[in-house]
Design an enzyme around this catalytic site. Structure first.
Site, PDB file in Angstrom:
ATOM      1  CG  ASP A   1      -2.162  -0.770   1.114  1.00 24.99           C
ATOM      2  OD1 ASP A   1      -2.279  -1.534   0.130  1.00 24.99           O
ATOM      3  OD2 ASP A   1      -3.051  -0.648   1.994  1.00 24.99           O
TER       4      ASP A   1
ATOM      5  CG  HIS B   1     -25.661 -28.600 -15.726  1.00 23.70           C
ATOM      6  ND1 HIS B   1     -26.124 -27.307 -15.853  1.00 23.70           N
ATOM      7  CD2 HIS B   1     -26.736 -29.380 -15.428  1.00 23.70           C
ATOM      8  CE1 HIS B   1     -27.433 -27.308 -15.639  1.00 23.70           C
ATOM      9  NE2 HIS B   1     -27.831 -28.543 -15.380  1.00 23.70           N
TER      10      HIS B   1
HETATM   11  C1  LIG Z   1     -11.728  -2.377   6.414  1.00 24.41           C
HETATM   12  C2  LIG Z   1     -10.776  -2.842   5.346  1.00 24.41           C
HETATM   13  C3  LIG Z   1     -11.101  -3.933   4.557  1.00 24.41           C
HETATM   14  C4  LIG Z   1     -10.235  -4.378   3.585  1.00 24.41           C
HETATM   15  N1  LIG Z   1     -10.597  -5.457   2.837  1.00 24.41           N
HETATM   16  C5  LIG Z   1      -9.770  -5.895   1.882  1.00 24.41           C
HETATM   17  C6  LIG Z   1     -10.099  -7.054   1.122  1.00 24.41           C
HETATM   18  O1  LIG Z   1     -11.147  -7.673   1.326  1.00 24.41           O
HETATM   19  N2  LIG Z   1      -9.230  -7.483   0.189  1.00 24.41           N
HETATM   20  C7  LIG Z   1      -8.053  -6.811  -0.063  1.00 24.41           C
HETATM   21  O2  LIG Z   1      -7.307  -7.235  -0.941  1.00 24.41           O
HETATM   22  N3  LIG Z   1      -7.699  -5.722   0.649  1.00 24.41           N
HETATM   23  C8  LIG Z   1      -8.529  -5.265   1.610  1.00 24.41           C
HETATM   24  N4  LIG Z   1      -8.149  -4.172   2.354  1.00 24.41           N
HETATM   25  C9  LIG Z   1      -6.853  -3.523   2.051  1.00 24.41           C
HETATM   26  C10 LIG Z   1      -5.696  -4.317   2.662  1.00 24.41           C
HETATM   27  O3  LIG Z   1      -5.882  -4.403   4.042  1.00 24.41           O
HETATM   28  C11 LIG Z   1      -4.373  -3.643   2.334  1.00 24.41           C
HETATM   29  O4  LIG Z   1      -4.254  -3.472   0.943  1.00 24.41           O
HETATM   30  C12 LIG Z   1      -3.198  -4.471   2.819  1.00 24.41           C
HETATM   31  O5  LIG Z   1      -3.266  -4.694   4.206  1.00 24.41           O
HETATM   32  C13 LIG Z   1      -1.866  -3.799   2.475  1.00 24.41           C
HETATM   33  O6  LIG Z   1      -0.819  -4.581   2.934  1.00 24.41           O
HETATM   34  P1  LIG Z   1       0.604  -3.963   3.299  1.00 24.41           P
HETATM   35  O7  LIG Z   1       1.449  -5.124   3.679  1.00 24.41           O
HETATM   36  O8  LIG Z   1       1.062  -3.059   2.228  1.00 24.41           O
HETATM   37  O9  LIG Z   1       0.349  -3.010   4.564  1.00 24.41           O
HETATM   38  P2  LIG Z   1      -0.415  -3.178   5.946  1.00 24.41           P
HETATM   39  O10 LIG Z   1      -1.315  -4.339   5.935  1.00 24.41           O
HETATM   40  O11 LIG Z   1      -1.012  -1.836   6.239  1.00 24.41           O
HETATM   41  O12 LIG Z   1       0.727  -3.507   6.992  1.00 24.41           O
HETATM   42  C14 LIG Z   1       1.701  -2.579   7.324  1.00 24.41           C
HETATM   43  C15 LIG Z   1       2.286  -2.945   8.670  1.00 24.41           C
HETATM   44  O13 LIG Z   1       3.431  -2.135   8.897  1.00 24.41           O
HETATM   45  C16 LIG Z   1       3.488  -1.814  10.268  1.00 24.41           C
HETATM   46  N5  LIG Z   1       4.335  -0.620  10.407  1.00 24.41           N
HETATM   47  C17 LIG Z   1       4.132   0.620   9.896  1.00 24.41           C
HETATM   48  N6  LIG Z   1       5.155   1.433  10.188  1.00 24.41           N
HETATM   49  C18 LIG Z   1       6.030   0.695  10.926  1.00 24.41           C
HETATM   50  C19 LIG Z   1       7.275   0.971  11.521  1.00 24.41           C
HETATM   51  N7  LIG Z   1       7.875   2.172  11.409  1.00 24.41           N
HETATM   52  N8  LIG Z   1       7.868  -0.010  12.209  1.00 24.41           N
HETATM   53  C20 LIG Z   1       7.312  -1.250  12.330  1.00 24.41           C
HETATM   54  N9  LIG Z   1       6.144  -1.555  11.770  1.00 24.41           N
HETATM   55  C21 LIG Z   1       5.507  -0.612  11.063  1.00 24.41           C
HETATM   56  C22 LIG Z   1       2.042  -1.588  10.643  1.00 24.41           C
HETATM   57  O14 LIG Z   1       1.850  -1.711  12.028  1.00 24.41           O
HETATM   58  C23 LIG Z   1       1.353  -2.694   9.835  1.00 24.41           C
HETATM   59  O15 LIG Z   1       1.202  -3.852  10.611  1.00 24.41           O
HETATM   60  C24 LIG Z   1      -8.995  -3.715   3.370  1.00 24.41           C
HETATM   61  C25 LIG Z   1      -8.643  -2.621   4.168  1.00 24.41           C
HETATM   62  C26 LIG Z   1      -9.517  -2.183   5.161  1.00 24.41           C
HETATM   63  C27 LIG Z   1      -9.118  -1.023   6.005  1.00 24.41           C
END
Ligand SMILES: Cc1cc2nc3c(=O)[nH]c(=O)nc-3n(C[C@H](O)[C@H](O)[C@H](O)COP(=O)(O)OP(=O)(O)OC[C@H]3O[C@@H](n4cnc5c(N)ncnc54)[C@H](O)[C@@H]3O)c2cc1C
Length: 462
Positions: A309, A441
C-alpha cells in the site's frame, strides 16, 4: 557484534510477511520489524479478515431472516453483536497466529517495535540497531481523513472503529461509496441500521465498470441503502444524541443536514511512512506521499525497496503479497514480476461484485475496439435453483483477436468466479478458449462460459 541480515522488512502486513517467507525460502537470512502486537498488518487485524468475518456472519443472519422460509426452513433468528464480534476476533487470532507459526517455521527473526531507517543497511528499533544488506519498506497505509471531520472512533468512526462498534446504530451515515464503505454499510444494514451513503462523485465504486456499479447500486437500494451521490460533506457536529452532517451538492448549492447515530468515514486510505526517517535518508515520495519505486521495487536510495500500500497501484492485500514475492525473488537474483493488468478486485457484499482487467470505460478511453459478452444469472440453472439470480457476468474481448481484456461479475460467488478469467488472461486466452472449455453442470461457473459464448453471439441459454 550485531547480527547481520540479508534482508530486513519493516511491517508484517500481507506485503511484508509474504516477502519475508519467500526470501527465507530462497535461502536469505531474514528479519522483520512490526510495531503492532500481532502480525498481519491492516489486512488481518483491522481490514480484510475482520470485515469478511462480519460480512459472513451478518449475511447468514440476513439469509435466515429473508430466504430460509422460502426454502422451508423455519427459524426465528436474532443476533448478539458481542458474540458476532467475538467470532470476528477468533478469525483475526486464528490468522495472525498462523503468521507467528510461519515465521518460526521459516526461521524469520522478529523484532518488535517501531523501526526507523538509520541509513542504508541500518534499521533502528528501540535501542537496537539491525545491520542488513537490503531494507524493505512495507509499512502499508492509514485511514484517509476528511478536513473538518474529527474521527473519535465512537460517533465518527473509521473502518477500524466500525469493526468494533458495540451497538448497531439506528442510522449509519457512510461518507464514501467505495469498497470499504459499502462492505461495512452492508454489515450494519443487515443488522438493522438505516444506511445512507454520501459520495462526492456521481457514481458508486469509482474505478469499477460503470454498468456493473449501476446494477449493484440498484441491488443495494433494494436492500434499504439510500445514496446521496454528487454530494460533499463539509462539516460535522457531534452531541450526545448523534452527529449532524452538513452536506452540499458537489457542484455547490444549498446545504442540507443529515442526522446519524454513527458516521463512518470511508473516503480511502493514504500511504503510511511516519517515523521511518525517510527524509533523513533521502527516500523520494510522490505528491500523494507514496514511496517512489522503479519496476523492481527499488527506491532512489541503494539497498532500500518498497512494496504494498505504501507504493503506487491498487491498495489490495493480494497486490501487496505478489509484490512481496516478486521482490524477494529479485533480491535473490531471480526474475520476480507482477502483472498489474491482471489483479482481481472484489467487493464482498451480497451479491458480490468482482472485476479483473479493463472496464468498458477504460477500453473506450484507450480507443480499443472490443466486443461484449453478457450473461444474466437469471438464466443460469444453479442460480435459479438457489434463487440467487441477481446480476450478470460480462466479458470484454478484443474485437480483432478475441483476447479477453476484462471481466466484470455481479452475482453469487463473484469473488471466486472471477479467477477463472484471471487465469485465462494470464495465459493470454481468448473468449473462444473459455467458451470451448467444458464446465460442470449445474454450476454458477456456467454463467462465465455462457458470457464467453455471448462474445460471439452464441450463448445457449440467452
Ligand atoms: C476495512 C478494510 C477492509 C479491507 N478489505 C480488503 C479485502 O477484502 N481485500 C483486499 O485485498 N484488501 C482489503 N483491504 C486492504 C488491505 O488491508 C491492504 O491493501 C493491505 O493490508 C496492504 O498490505 P501492506 O502489507 O502493504 O500493509 P499493511 O497491511 O497496512 O501492513 C503494514 C504494517 O506495517 C506496520 N508498520 C508501519 N510502520 C512501521 C514501523 N515504522 N515499524 C514497524 N512496523 C511498522 C504496521 O503496524 C502494519 O502492521 C482492506 C482494508 C480495510 C481497512
Amino acid at each position: 557484534m550485531a547480527e547481520t541480515f540479508d534482508v530486513t522488512i519493516i511491517g508484517t502486513g500481507p506485503g511484508g510477511y509474504v516477502c519475508a517467507i519467500r526470501a527465507a525460502q530462497l535461502g536469505m537470512k531474514v528479519a522483520v520489524v512490526e510495531k503492532r502486537e500481532s502480525h498481519g498488518g491492516t489486512c488481518l487485524n483491522v481490514g480484510c479478515i475482520p470485515s469478511k468475518a462480519l460480512l459472513h456472519a451478518s449475511e447468514r443472519f440476513a439469509e435466515a431472516q429473508h430466504t430460509f422460509a422460502r426454502m422451508g426452513i423455519i427459524a426465528q433468528p436474532s443476533f448478539d453483536l458481542s458474540r458476532m464480534m467475538a467470532f470476528k476476533q477468533e478469525a483475526i487470532d486464528g490468522n495472525t497466529k498462523g503468521i507467528d507459526f510461519l515465521f518460526k517455521k521459516n526461521n524469520v527473526s522478529v523484532f518488535r517495535g517501531a523501526a526507523r531507517i538509520a541509513g542504508p543497511g541500518k534499521v533502528a528499533v528501540g535501542g537496537q540497531m539491525i545491520e542488513t544488506k537490503h531494507i524493505v519498506i512495507a509499512t502499508g497505509s492509514d485511514v484517509a481523513r476528511l478536513k473538518g471531520i474529527d474521527i473519535d472512533e465512537e460517533r465518527i468512526v473509521s473502518s477500524t472503529g466500525a469493526l468494533a462498534l458495540d451497538k448497531v446504530p439506528e442510522r449509519l451515515a457512510v461518507i464514501g461509496a467505495g469498497v470499504i464503505g459499502l462492505e461495512l454499510g452492508s454489515v450494519f444494514a443487515r443488522l438493522g441500521a438505516k444506511v445512507t451513503v454520501i459520495e462526492y462523485l456521481d457514481r458508486i465504486l469509482p474505478g469499477m465498470d460503470g454498468e456493473a456499479a449501476k446494477t449493484f447500486q440498484r441491488l443495494l437500494q433494494r436492500q434499504g441503502f439510500a445514496f446521496k451521490l454528487s454530494s460533499k460533506v463539509t462539516a460535522a457536529s457531534t452531541d450526545k444524541t448523534g452527529v449532524a452532517l452538513t452536506v452540499e451538492p458537489a457542484a455547490g448549492g444549498a446545504a442540507e443536514t443529515i442526522s446519524a447515530d454513527v458516521v463512518l468515514v470511508a473516503i480511502g486510505r493514504v500511504p503510511f511512512t511516519e517515523g521511518l526517517g525517510l527524509d533523513e535518508v533521502g527516500v523520494a515520495r510522490d505528491g500523494k506521499g507514496r514511496v517512489v519505486v522503479d519496476d523492481h521495487f527499488a527506491t532512489n536510495v541503494a539497498g532500500i525497496h518498497a512494496i504494498g500500500d505504501v507504493i503506487r497501484g491498487p491498495m489490495l492485500a493480494h497486490k501487496a503479497e505478489d509484490e512481496g514475492i516478486a521482490l524477494a525473488e529479485i533480491l535473490a537474483g531471480q526474475a520476480g514480476h507482477v502483472n498489474y493488468e491482471v489483479i482481481p478486485s472484489v467487493v464482498y457484499t451480497a451479491p458480490e461484485i468482482a472485476a479483473v482487467g479493463r472496464s468498458e470505460e477504460e477500453l473506450k478511453a484507450a480507443g480499443m475496439a472490443y466486443r461484449v459478452g453478457k450473461f444474466s444469472f437469471l438464466a443460469n440453472g444453479r442460480a435459479k435453483a438457489n434463487q440467487t439470480t441477481d446480476g450478470f457476468v460480462k466479458i470484454l474481448a478484443d474485437e480483432r483477436t478475441d483476447r479477453v481484456l476484462g471481466c466484470h461479475v455481479v452475482g453469487p460467488m463473484a469473488g471466486e468466479l472471477i479467477h477463472e478469467v484471471a487465469i485465462l488472461m494470464e495465459f493470454g486466452g481468448s473468449a473462444e478458449d473459455l467458451a470451448r472449455t467444458c464446465h460442470a453442470h449445474p454450476t454458477l461457473s456456467e454463467a462465465v462460459k455462457e458470457a464467453a459464448l455471448a462474445v460471439a453471439g452464441r450463448a445457449i441459454h440467452a
